[in-house]
Design a protein around this motif. Structure first.
Motif, PDB file in Angstrom:
ATOM      1  N   GLY A 140      43.049  44.099  56.771  1.00 14.49           N
ATOM      2  CA  GLY A 140      42.956  45.545  56.950  1.00 14.49           C
ATOM      3  C   GLY A 140      44.221  46.101  57.568  1.00 14.49           C
ATOM      4  O   GLY A 140      44.978  45.393  58.239  1.00 14.49           O
ATOM      5  N   ILE A 141      44.480  47.397  57.320  1.00 15.15           N
ATOM      6  CA  ILE A 141      45.690  48.032  57.847  1.00 15.15           C
ATOM      7  C   ILE A 141      45.551  48.211  59.352  1.00 15.15           C
ATOM      8  O   ILE A 141      44.520  48.655  59.839  1.00 15.15           O
ATOM      9  CB  ILE A 141      45.924  49.372  57.134  1.00 15.15           C
ATOM     10  N   GLY A 187      50.621  48.411  58.719  1.00 17.16           N
ATOM     11  CA  GLY A 187      50.363  47.714  57.467  1.00 17.16           C
ATOM     12  C   GLY A 187      49.521  46.501  57.752  1.00 17.16           C
ATOM     13  O   GLY A 187      48.973  46.370  58.833  1.00 17.16           O
ATOM     14  N   PRO A 188      49.397  45.599  56.840  1.00 17.43           N
ATOM     15  CA  PRO A 188      49.874  45.669  55.456  1.00 17.43           C
ATOM     16  C   PRO A 188      48.777  46.150  54.509  1.00 17.43           C
ATOM     17  O   PRO A 188      47.603  45.972  54.771  1.00 17.43           O
ATOM     18  CB  PRO A 188      50.192  44.211  55.163  1.00 17.43           C
ATOM     19  N   SER A 189      49.217  46.732  53.414  1.00 14.75           N
ATOM     20  CA  SER A 189      48.305  47.060  52.328  1.00 14.75           C
ATOM     21  C   SER A 189      48.000  45.773  51.567  1.00 14.75           C
ATOM     22  O   SER A 189      48.451  44.694  51.958  1.00 14.75           O
ATOM     23  CB  SER A 189      48.963  48.076  51.405  1.00 14.75           C
ATOM     24  N   SER A 190      47.289  45.881  50.480  1.00 14.86           N
ATOM     25  CA  SER A 190      46.902  44.688  49.737  1.00 14.86           C
ATOM     26  C   SER A 190      46.755  45.056  48.266  1.00 14.86           C
ATOM     27  O   SER A 190      45.873  45.812  47.905  1.00 14.86           O
ATOM     28  CB  SER A 190      45.579  44.184  50.307  1.00 14.86           C
ATOM     29  N   GLU A 191      47.688  44.545  47.454  1.00 14.29           N
ATOM     30  CA  GLU A 191      47.714  44.945  46.047  1.00 14.29           C
ATOM     31  C   GLU A 191      48.363  43.817  45.237  1.00 14.29           C
ATOM     32  O   GLU A 191      49.487  43.399  45.535  1.00 14.29           O
ATOM     33  CB  GLU A 191      48.539  46.240  45.948  1.00 14.29           C
ATOM     34  N   TYR A 192      47.653  43.312  44.248  1.00 10.80           N
ATOM     35  CA  TYR A 192      48.196  42.220  43.434  1.00 10.80           C
ATOM     36  C   TYR A 192      49.314  42.735  42.530  1.00 10.80           C
ATOM     37  O   TYR A 192      49.206  43.820  41.959  1.00 10.80           O
ATOM     38  CB  TYR A 192      47.085  41.579  42.596  1.00 10.80           C
ATOM     39  N   VAL A 193      50.395  41.963  42.431  1.00  8.88           N
ATOM     40  CA  VAL A 193      51.523  42.338  41.565  1.00  8.88           C
ATOM     41  C   VAL A 193      51.837  41.164  40.638  1.00  8.88           C
ATOM     42  O   VAL A 193      51.324  40.059  40.821  1.00  8.88           O
ATOM     43  CB  VAL A 193      52.782  42.735  42.382  1.00  8.88           C
ATOM     44  N   ASP A 194      52.683  41.414  39.647  1.00 10.81           N
ATOM     45  CA  ASP A 194      52.946  40.389  38.638  1.00 10.81           C
ATOM     46  C   ASP A 194      54.008  39.373  39.058  1.00 10.81           C
ATOM     47  O   ASP A 194      53.915  38.198  38.736  1.00 10.81           O
ATOM     48  CB  ASP A 194      53.380  41.055  37.322  1.00 10.81           C
ATOM     49  N   GLU A 195      55.038  39.845  39.751  1.00 12.68           N
ATOM     50  CA  GLU A 195      56.198  38.989  40.001  1.00 12.68           C
ATOM     51  C   GLU A 195      56.198  38.459  41.433  1.00 12.68           C
ATOM     52  O   GLU A 195      55.896  39.198  42.362  1.00 12.68           O
ATOM     53  CB  GLU A 195      57.489  39.778  39.767  1.00 12.68           C
TER      54      GLU A 195
END
Lengths: 413, 486
Positions: B254-255, B268-276
């Motif tokens: 959680g932030i 922070g931190p946020s939490s978001e899946y990315v590709d690279e």
């Protein structure tokens, strides 16, 4: 640790500090010490090799170094004392300073202090610029230092974000040094730099200025490869569908200046959020007795000529303070920004002497007047053909007009 | 060039460096291969810098055991390595009855993990620890601490190097093969390394290292966490860490606000899946959200207090549609004897690193003889902290002895020329601008190098003969300049 005393300590040897120290000497102060962090006098003027300085004061346009040299010559002619290459690390509310240099770490007790530390540039981090963090992103002033003082070129294809004066000057400078300047993007519907710089730095070189447009993303993992720009709405938010990619290897930021007041805050000087500088009275004294502020550390100026003038006042009043002629008062006349005015200073005046208000308007307009009023009573008026946030307005007010005023309001009508 | 050694470590993050340092106590030759020009360029330097107590992890897991053990080891380690550590404790705060239930189960779990000193506090007790904190009850964990994550990673590597470990920076691994006895590792530099023991501590790239050996059962899903850094003006507004009671199935904790040992506060931190696995971009959506939450969590916050944004990536083993956590993979592979494989070391990887170092050492000991070194030096030279943190009298002494201490180059962080010179002449011989930044803190303040970068460039030119093309921000493809002014 060495412990020394001086009647007046001036912090900063740029245009404000030099003028303040010279003025203090001319007004009779024998013991003035100027402290400058760099190894040379002149501050930011040293890297401002373009002309346009001094038109108001000297009736001719000088380069930054030429303008500074006039004051440096006078400083030396007056046999004023300075510590160069010396940084003030901290100051307390009792005017005790800790300073450091290659010659040692010292404590200085000052009878009076003039704060003239100047300002710094707002950064990519400060404006929370999205995207990656590659090489090639500079504040315009840092790029100016590399190109003009170190003979190093920052890039070949540049985008300028923000239309502050340094950004405009650097658009021209980059072009003259062979770089391609793609565009200047300004988020506001009007330019934030001086009209003469728009003409001489952009129009004369066919560099486009896009208003109400901002950089909304950075690309490139190692070196910058481009930026995404978009038009913005009235709330300054990007308008979907207007995004476009602009390839570039360099982004110069000219998105505002911030008075460098960490020392002042450390000494608990009362600050003003509208200017980012100290609150001062008509003697330019801050909330701390004997501590004065002038130049860009007080509020960001557009012309160095006005910095010098303001600093001379600070120098004169600091001497008056040392001679016992200025005491903090029980009550002051408060001065507040009204309709159409972003800020005005001094924030309070004694009423004992004539004074000049410095202010910036909130938006551009034509054929308006700036009014100084005591509720409905008009005390002073200045008619202006054009008003612009980029151009500081100064308006004189006579003490004998004040009567029993407690609160003055400055507005545009 | 062909280089034979006893152990090859791929990846110089905090885990690889902790293993290298642990192994450097013994008579073994070690090569650490790192694709970046400096250590700790991935997740190790891009996180909250929190030493976790160990309450969040299921008993019996590696995450539970290694975080509690690592946390306990950290105090002595930091004292040896001369880096700052503060056990400032943490309040995990419940807003409602459900939250209180969560706190009790966390406490039980923590106690099963041997986390010391856990207490459930009422509002009055919470206020004594952090005035103004919201919520109705809190779980207090006194062993939660803060540390400088890149400081620790760099210090581990420097101490390992001082004890004989060889660091090959800028050596991305391109191929791995196994002959009858040894692993053969090729790097982008065209060099070849051979050793009977190979350790995969490649973090976000650990699945790719596995693939090079034909191990295809692991995949890393990078999950990005964005942060904002706040001005030091707000130093002292937080005396402890305050986290919300965790939600079920979340990918992060959680932030929240985290104080750093250097006096900034992180949001922070946020939490978001990315590709690279190297997509460290910041986004305007998340930054706007972080600012909003920051203002709610910290009323003193002003809009001018944001000085920098950054993001890190969590090496998740579960795909986004599954979410949550899996335990660390730390294994000695039977199919590849001598291959010690570390995958999915996300949070609490920083806390666990010293314990992971010990565990990996045990595994290495089954393949090579670990004979004690006569002269292992556990301490790093120098002193804890920075010049500007010293008392005035001590500063005066240092300046009198060495004038380079008198010359302040970075005025925001008050970093002296001596500290910049030390950073430039670092034992790992990193020569990038960010290398100087991570070691000295110059350019980390509110002007973000606007003022001191030109002065550091000047020092590199005058004292080290740099030409315009020699200045790199971080990688070979990140030149600062395009040449001389014509």
């Amino acid at each position: 640790m060495q412990n020394i005393k001086h009647d007046l300590v001036v912090i900063g040897g740029g245009p404000a500090g030099l003028a303040a120290a010279i003025s203090a000497r001319r007004n009779g102060c024998r013991d003035v010490l100027l402290i400058e962090r760099a190894k040379t006098y002149g501050g930011i003027l040293n890297q401002c090799i373009h002309d346009g300085f001094g038109l108001h004061r000297f009736g001719e346009t000088l380069t930054g170094p030429e303008y500074a040299q006039l004051y440096i010559d006078e400083f030396k002619a007056q046999r004023l004392e300075a510590m160069l290459g010396t940084i003030v690390l901290s100051m307390d509310s009792g005017r005790n300073l800790y300073v450091s240099s290659r010659n040692g770490f010292k404590k200085i007790e000052a009878g009076a202090v003039i704060l003239s530390m100047g300002c710094r540039e707002r950064t990519a981090g400060a404006i929370s610029l999205p995207g990656t963090r590659p090489a090639g992103i500079y504040t315009a002033g840092a790029a100016q230092n590399f190109i003009n003082l170190q003979n190093i070129m920052v890039g070949k294809q540049a985008v300028i974000m923000g239309s502050g004066d340094i950004g405009l000057i650097m658009a021209r400078r980059m072009t003259l040094e062979g770089a391609k300047v793609e565009s200047v993007f300004e988020i506001l519907p009007y330019a934030s730099g001086l009209p003469r710089n728009i003409q001489q730095c952009l129009n004369d070189y066919d560099i486009p200025l896009h208003l109400s447009t901002s950089v909304i993303n950075l690309h490139g993992k190692e070196r910058l490869t481009g930026v995404t720009v978009a038009e913005v709405n009235e709330g300054l938010m990007p308008v979907p569908g207007t995004e476009r990619y602009v390839p570039c290897d360099t982004l110069l930021l000219s998105v505002g200046l911030i008075p460098e007041n960490e020392l002042s805050r450390g000494a608990n000087v009362v600050m003003e959020s509208r200017t980012g500088g100290a609150q001062v009275d008509d003697t330019l004294m801050t909330s701390l007795p004997g501590v004065f502020s002038c130049g860009n550390v007080l509020h960001v100026h557009d012309l160095v000529d006005h910095v010098s003038e303001e600093a001379e006042l600070a120098g004169r009043f600091a001497v008056e303070y040392l001679d016992g002629g200025i005491q903090p008062r029980e009550s002051y006349i408060q001065i507040e920004p009204g309709e159409g005015v972003r800020y005005v200073l001094p924030q309070k005046v004694s009423g004992a002497r004539d004074f000049t208000l410095s202010l910036r308007v909130a938006a551009p307009s034509r054929n308006q007047s700036v009014w100084v009023k005591d509720s409905e009573k008009k005390l002073a008026r200045k008619k202006m053909l054009r008003l612009h946030p980029a151009e500081m307005v100064r308006i004189k007010v006579k003490a004998n007009k004040l009567g029993s005023a407690k609160r003055l309001c400055v507005s545009v009508k | 060039m062909m280089k034979k050694c006893d152990v090859i470590i791929i990846g110089a993050g905090v885990v690889g460096n902790a293993i290298a340092r642990e192994l450097s106590r013994y008579e073994v030759s070690i090569a650490v291969l790192e694709k970046e020009l400096d250590v700790a360029m991935g997740a190790s330097s891009r996180n909250s810098g929190v030493l976790h107590s160990g309450i969040h992890y299921k008993p019996g897991t590696l995450r539970a055991r290694l975080s509690v053990q690592g946390n306990a080891m950290m105090k002595d380690l930091c004292s040896d390595l001369k880096i700052k550590i503060e056990y400032i404790g943490k309040l995990t705060v419940a807003q409602d009855e459900d939250g209180i239930e969560t706190l009790h189960s966390l406490k039980e779990q923590g106690e099963a993990n041997n986390v010391p000193g856990l207490e459930i506090l009422d509002q009055e007790q919470m206020q004594q620890i952090q005035p103004g904190v919201g919520g109705i009850k809190a779980l207090y964990s006194p062993s939660t601490g803060i540390i400088c994550p890149y400081g620790l990673s760099i210090a581990l590597a420097e101490n390992a190097a001082a004890n004989g470990v060889e660091f090959y920076l800028g050596h991305g691994v391109t191929n791995i093969s196994k002959n009858s006895r040894e692993f053969v590792v090729n790097t982008a530099q065209g060099e070849e390394f051979e050793a009977p023991v190979l350790i995969n501590s490649a973090g976000l790239f650990s699945d790719r290292v596995c693939e090079m050996l034909g191990i295809d059962e692991y995949r890393i899903y990078p999950c990005r966490g964005e942060y904002l850094v706040l001005d030091k003006r707000l130093k002292g507004t937080l005396s402890t860490l305050v986290y919300p009671a965790p939600r079920k199935g979340g990918a992060g904790l959680g932030i929240h606000l985290t104080n750093t040992v250097d006096g900034n506060i992180l949001i922070g931190p946020s939490s978001e899946y990315v590709d690279e696995p190297d997509d460290f971009a910041s986004t305007s959506e998340i930054m706007t959200q972080l600012k909003k939450e920051g203002h709610e969590l910290l009323p003193e916050l002003s809009t001018t207090d944001f000085i920098r944004s950054f993001s890190g990536l969590r090496a998740k083993q579960n795909p986004p549609e599954v979410g949550g956590y899996k335990d660390f993979i730390i294994e000695s592979r039977d199919d590849f004897p001598g291959f010690i494989n570390l995958v999915g070391i996300e949070s609490p990887g920083l806390t666990s690193a010293p314990a992971i170092g010990l565990m990996a050492k045990e595994m290495v000991g089954r393949f090579v003889d670990l004979k004690d070194k006569d002269r292992f030096v556990s301490e790093r030279p120098g002193s804890v902290g920075f010049f500007h943190e010293l008392p005035e009298e001590k500063k005066a002494d240092l300046v009198a002895k060495n004038p380079d201490y008198g010359e302040v180059i970075c005025r925001c962080e008050q970093i002296t020329k001596k500290e910049i010179l030390d950073a430039i002449q670092n034992p790992l011989r990193n020569s990038t601008i960010n290398g100087i930044k991570y070691r000295s803190r110059a350019m980390m303040g509110r002007c973000q190098g606007g003022f001191c970068l030109p002065r550091i460039v000047e020092i590199l030119k005058q004292e080290f003969g740099y030409k315009p093309e020699d200045y790199l921000l971080q990688s070979k493809g990140s030149p600062l300049f395009s040449g001389r002014v014509r």
